[in-house]
Structure formats: structure tokens, C-alpha cells
Design a protein around this motif. Sequence first.
Motif: not given
Length: 378
Positions: A21-25, A31-42
Amino acid sequence: HAAEAQRTDLMTITRHVLNEQGRHPESRGDFTILLSHIVLGCKFVASAVNKAGLAKLIGLAGDTNGEEQKKLDVLSNEVFVKALVSSGRTCVLVSEENEEAIIVDAPLRGNHEFDKIMVTVSSHQKLHGYCVCFDPLDGSSNIDCGVSIGTIFGIYMIKDKDNVTLDDVLQPGTDMLAAGYCMYGSSCTLVLSTGNGVNGFTLDPSLGEFILTHPNIKIPNRGKIYSVNEGNAKNWDAPTAKFVEKCKFPQDGSPSKSLRYIGSMVADVHRTLLYGGIFLYPADQKSPNGKLRYADATLNCKGRVIAEVRYMWHGSVLYEVFPMSFLMEQAGGQAFTGKQRALELVPRKIHDRSPIFLGSYDDVEDIKALYASESIIG
Ligand code: P6P
């Protein structure tokens, strides 16, 4: 000290995504929040899959009052739908388990309080909403025999989160922002690309964290393995048949390839990604004698129907073909449908299917050449 540093410098998937995310100031972290929820599901599904074998014995998955034990793929689907909607960052979901796309209720599409502030502060920043296409538990028929299964997902950005239509979903795979799979096997491995290479993370159950174990995965340019269901050989078209023949009886004196087919796409693709080779899900043309529900082609002779032919495509475009093709290209491989680059397909319906040939760059080039020469011969 280096060894000590290695052991304690745990790169978790959360830290890795935050670094990305740091690459996209300009990013607000949606997006980080979305991915963290996908990871939770996994993580949840990994736990349920591990208990599956015992569930029947001690009723882990169902209530003690004998409620029918939920099938794992249904349970997994519910988990991912709830996790994705509760992230507050999704607008539309496409699941292998749901006939229709799920349009997320407007209030849940984004954190409106935050959005209001953002709109006053910097209205040029588009408020991001995402579409997630996923198969919550691909290969679930393999659960009872302990074969690895997996979750496959692809993520798109929605054009206008306040006006979501199916057109947001029926996009070519080249529009995907990220894709990944989570394989539930001897260990739980999550492979992810956000468009900047491919990384693999292994779940450490004691920490409850996915740890970076396969940084910057690159698929070998050529492999010694081909992966296809040979049981369908009678229905293959000529280029596929020729390609498999060459794998078994090479004309150039090179050693024949080994056949490895697990019958669980995530496991077959994961092996292909790490070891190289090619995975094939060819079109197979079935010409049954009986009447078909939908005939794709009817052969007539003097006005009399003599046969009906139905092409049975394998590989669902939105939540199998596209995510796996995205990962293969990001790892230096490629993916082909028999007609075109797989990511350039534009699905007409959310459960559209397509043939797919993916894996090592040079191996896919070989089958592309066979299809190209067939189209010239015609
Ligand atoms: P076949 C599992 O049911 C699945 O969708 C994929 O995971 C797997 O690669 C494929 O079907 C196996 O299909 O026709 O070879 O048994």
C-alpha cells in the motif's frame, strides 16, 4: 545474528500488504482492509477444513442438537460473503455457489462517514469500491479423501460504487487488480498477487498469521510435468491431442513428461507454479446420442437431425480461469484459451466457462503453436 534476524523478522501477509500500500501514497487503505477480510475468511475455512474429518465423529460443524452438518462449501461460502460484506469495501460479489451476483446494500458499500470527510478534503480521490469473484471451496468433492482443496479469488475496482451493474463484473481479466488462492492441505498456503509479482504465505497456526515463505515466486520457463484428465482424451480436439501425444512421445529425443493430475485445481496449479509444467483444462466436445437441454450445434442431413453437439467447457472464467491466469502471468508464465490470451476474454455471463492452458511460458507457447497451425490448416 543473521540467522537470529531471519527467525525474528516475521513478514506477515498484513505487513506485506501494508508495504504494498505504501507504494500507492494516494491509497486510503481500502484495499488493505478488503484483503485483511479475505485473509480472515481463509483462516476460518482452514480451521473448518482441518476439523472436517473429525466433524462427523464429534459433530464439530453442526449444533449438538443434531442439526444437519453444513456442507463445507456452503459454510465456506457463507463465511466469505459475510467477511467481504462486513469489510465495507465491496459493492458486488460473484460466488461459484450463488447463481446470481450479490449486489451489496448501498450503506455497506463504503464507510460513508469517512467518505463524507474525504469528499470535502479531496474530492478528486475516487471513493473505492471493489468486486470480488470467488470460488469459496474449489475441489470440495475431494474433502472426504483428504486431498488438498482451496479458495480462489479475483478483485476488480468498481467504476461507480453508487451505480453498480453487472457490467462492472463482466470485464476482461486484464482489468483485475489482484488475485490469489488459499490451499488447504498438509499446510495452509495463501498465494497472492496485487500486480507486482507473486508471493506465497504459510499459515502458522500457533500465531494465527500467514508468514511470507515463498517471496517473489517465478515459474520455470519450461517444466517436466503435464497435468490433464486423460479420461477425457476421446473428446479432445486435435491440437490438445497432438500436444499430449508429444508430451508422452517427444519427437526430438527429449525425455517424456510426467503426468500429475490431482483433480483439485488449486493443488494442480500450485504444483505447476512452483515446479513448472503445464495445466490443461481442454474443451471437450461431447456428442451424446440423447436429447440435450441446450444444443450448441445441430447437425442436419436432408432436414433430419442426425446429431446434436454440445461443447462442455471446463474452468469458470471469473473465479477460476482469470485469477489463475493473472497469477501465472505475474509469475512469468502465461495462460491461453485455445483461441486467445486468457485474460483478454470478456465473459458474457457470470458463470461462463472456458478452456484453459496455463503454466510455464515455453510449454504454453508449444500448445499455442499447435492451435495456430490448426487454424491455418482450418
Ligand atoms: P475433472 C473440482 O471439482 C474442479 O472444479 C477443479 O478443482 C478440478 O481441477 C476439476 O474440477 C476436475 O475436473 O473433470 O478433471 O474431474
